[in-house]
Write an enzyme that holds these catalytic residues in place. Structure first.
Site, PDB file in Angstrom:
ATOM      1  CG  ASP A  62      50.453  31.864  48.166  1.00  0.00           C
ATOM      2  OD1 ASP A  62      50.588  31.604  46.957  1.00  0.00           O
ATOM      3  OD2 ASP A  62      49.950  32.924  48.574  1.00  0.00           O
ATOM      4  CD  GLN A  65      53.090  36.610  42.236  1.00  0.00           C
ATOM      5  OE1 GLN A  65      53.694  36.560  41.169  1.00  0.00           O
ATOM      6  NE2 GLN A  65      51.945  37.256  42.343  1.00  0.00           N
ATOM      7  CE  LYS A  69      48.225  35.655  41.306  1.00  0.00           C
ATOM      8  NZ  LYS A  69      48.217  37.069  40.971  1.00  0.00           N
ATOM      9  CB  CYS A 104      46.475  41.442  48.358  1.00  0.00           C
ATOM     10  SG  CYS A 104      45.074  41.711  47.320  1.00  0.00           S
ATOM     11  CG  HIS A 109      48.105  37.761  48.381  1.00  0.00           C
ATOM     12  ND1 HIS A 109      46.774  37.501  48.588  1.00  0.00           N
ATOM     13  CD2 HIS A 109      48.178  38.438  47.217  1.00  0.00           C
ATOM     14  CE1 HIS A 109      46.074  37.991  47.582  1.00  0.00           C
ATOM     15  NE2 HIS A 109      46.895  38.581  46.727  1.00  0.00           N
TER      16      HIS A 109
HETATM   17  N1  PMP Z   1      49.134  34.661  46.942  1.00  0.00           N
HETATM   18  C1  PMP Z   1      49.995  35.423  46.266  1.00  0.00           C
HETATM   19  C2  PMP Z   1      51.437  35.445  46.678  1.00  0.00           C
HETATM   20  C3  PMP Z   1      49.542  36.185  45.176  1.00  0.00           C
HETATM   21  O1  PMP Z   1      50.400  36.941  44.504  1.00  0.00           O
HETATM   22  C4  PMP Z   1      48.174  36.123  44.820  1.00  0.00           C
HETATM   23  C5  PMP Z   1      47.636  36.959  43.677  1.00  0.00           C
HETATM   24  N2  PMP Z   1      48.027  38.276  43.684  1.00  0.00           N
HETATM   25  C6  PMP Z   1      47.327  35.294  45.558  1.00  0.00           C
HETATM   26  C7  PMP Z   1      47.834  34.584  46.616  1.00  0.00           C
HETATM   27  C8  PMP Z   1      45.875  35.154  45.210  1.00  0.00           C
HETATM   28  O2  PMP Z   1      45.768  34.529  43.955  1.00  0.00           O
HETATM   29  P1  PMP Z   1      44.339  34.334  43.238  1.00  0.00           P
HETATM   30  O3  PMP Z   1      43.743  35.695  43.172  1.00  0.00           O
HETATM   31  O4  PMP Z   1      44.689  33.774  41.895  1.00  0.00           O
HETATM   32  O5  PMP Z   1      43.566  33.401  44.075  1.00  0.00           O
END
Ligand code: PMP
Length: 406
Positions: free
Chosen positions: A198, A201, A224, A364, A121
């Site tokens: 991170d 997920q 999430k 993203c 991401h």
């Molecule tokens: N890392 C991953 C793997 C994600 O899926 C996401 C959200 N799509 C993020 C980071 C960013 O998360 P947040 O918008 O809650 O900060």
């Protein structure tokens, strides 16, 4: 499979669009909230709302206690040894930025290497890229193979004395792959390399234990994992947090203030300047209680079954290619796909007319889409409130989209 009555805990799943009941398959973007979480937040405002830390009166002590208990609950949930290692942030993005600018920017110097994963991401690429730009360190990209997996042989090849830091996700938000974090941490530890994970997920799907994973930093977002938006977590080993610089300065994070010099409070307060998100912490704690009641092993088994079913049914659709591994055991509960000749936005739009919520675009992960030579993909993500009926509706919807658009 988890019983269908779970759906009853999620009021939003009663919504209809025209004559179609909602089929929510966009949990990877944000999860729906059970009554138990919504109720905990209302209960907080109806009975406990007051500012924390600063009050001597009972109401403020109660709110402070709720905030403290939420931190302890998070620590236990992810296997942290001490609740002071839990820093509340607004989400993964903030957590990763804090590691980047309050720690890594001071830790690496010119010539050092930072490894990132090409499938990750943007939130887990860009902060490290900026640190590299500011410090003269080099960003080294770890590729994923054709199956969407990380090859440990390549990891070993990339590791050297120059590498100081590895940033990777626990599970990919597009490929669904569960990456071999434990094995990578083991390799890194032998060479004194720090690892940041991170977990956006992963935390809602797997039983995460930061101690047994062996990582140095672990980040995730409350929204999430059935919790509210605006609350997230940065976990780091105590000795690393002690070295980290504060990120914001002001009330709540100081020990002493003097016009010549001020001093900082202990961790975790040092990193939580200003009025914290108590409502968010309370909601997150309620989400954890809810997940614990169902059991993370049951959640993982449910998702695996649903994902395996979706992979089988999607594979039967002509011109549809699935991104990532085809074995549900290697994945969390999401499947991204492309259909030759049809734009993902068009598929998502036909599905929307049927009440089916999926995500389309690059999620993203622009570098991953460029590598795969696709402009976008459609992503369906499943959670405990989904069942095989939802997958069947998705499959029928995709067939209909193909008829209309093909
Ligand atoms: N890392 C991953 C793997 C994600 O899926 C996401 C959200 N799509 C993020 C980071 C960013 O998360 P947040 O918008 O809650 O900060």
């Amino acid at each position: 499979m988890i019983e269908n009555k779970i759906k009853e805990d999620f009021p939003i799943l009663n919504r209809t669009f025209g004559k179609n009941k909602i089929v929510y398959l966009d949990s990877a973007a944000t999860y729906q909230k059970p009554r138990q979480v919504i109720g905990a937040i209302s209960n907080y405002y109806e009975n406990y709302n007051s500012n924390v830390h600063r009050g001597i009166y009972t109401l403020s002590e109660e709110a402070t206690n709720l905030y403290k208990t939420a931190r302890e609950k998070v620590a236990t949930f992810i296997g942290a040894t001490n609740s002071s290692e839990i820093i509340f942030t607004k989400g993964v993005t903030e957590s990763l930025n804090r590691i980047a600018f309050s720690f890594l920017a001071q830790y690496v110097t010119k010539g050092d290497e930072i490894i990132v994963v090409e499938a990750d991401h943007h939130s887990n690429i860009v902060p490290w890229q900026i640190v590299a730009e500011k410090t003269g360190a080099k960003l080294v990209v770890l590729p994923v193979d054709a199956n969407g997996e990380i090859d440990l042989k390549i990891v070993k090849r990339l590791l050297s004395d120059k590498v100081k830091f590895i940033a990777l996700s626990h599970t990919s938000n597009v490929l669904g792959t569960i990456f071999p974090v434990k094995e990578i941490c083991k390799l890194a530890r032998k060479m004194g390399i720090l690892v940041s994970v991170d977990g956006a997920q992963a935390v809602p799907h797997l039983q995460v234990d930061v101690s047994s994973l062996g990582c140095d930093f672990y980040s995730f977002s409350g929204h999430k994992m059935l919790g509210p938006m605006g609350i997230g977590v940065l976990w780091a080993k105590k000795e690393l947090l002690e070295k980290m610089l504060p990120y914001e300065y002001g009330g709540g994070m100081i020990k002493t203030v003097d016009f010549k010099e001020s001093t900082w409070d202990d961790i975790p307060s040092r990193f939580e300047a200003g009025t914290p998100n108590v409502e968010g912490a309370v909601g997150l704690a309620a989400a954890i209680s809810y997940l614990e009641e169902i059991g993370m092993a049951n959640i993982q088994a449910h998702e695996e079954e649903l994902t395996a079913y979706a992979l089988t049914e999607l594979a039967k659709i002509s011109k549809l290619s699935i991104l990532g591994p085809l074995d549900a055991k290697k994945r969390c509960g999401l499947v991204s796909f492309v259909i030759a000749g049809i734009h993902s936005h068009d598929i998502a739009s036909v599905l929307s007319d049927l009440g089916i919520c999926v995500r389309s675009g690059q999620h993203c992960t622009m570098p991953l889409h460029v590598k795969l030579c696709i402009s976008s993909s459609t992503r369906a993500s499943f959670y405990i409130y989904n069942d095989k009926k939802d997958v069947n509706l998705l499959i029928d919807g995709i067939k209909k989209a193909k008829e209309i658009l093909g």
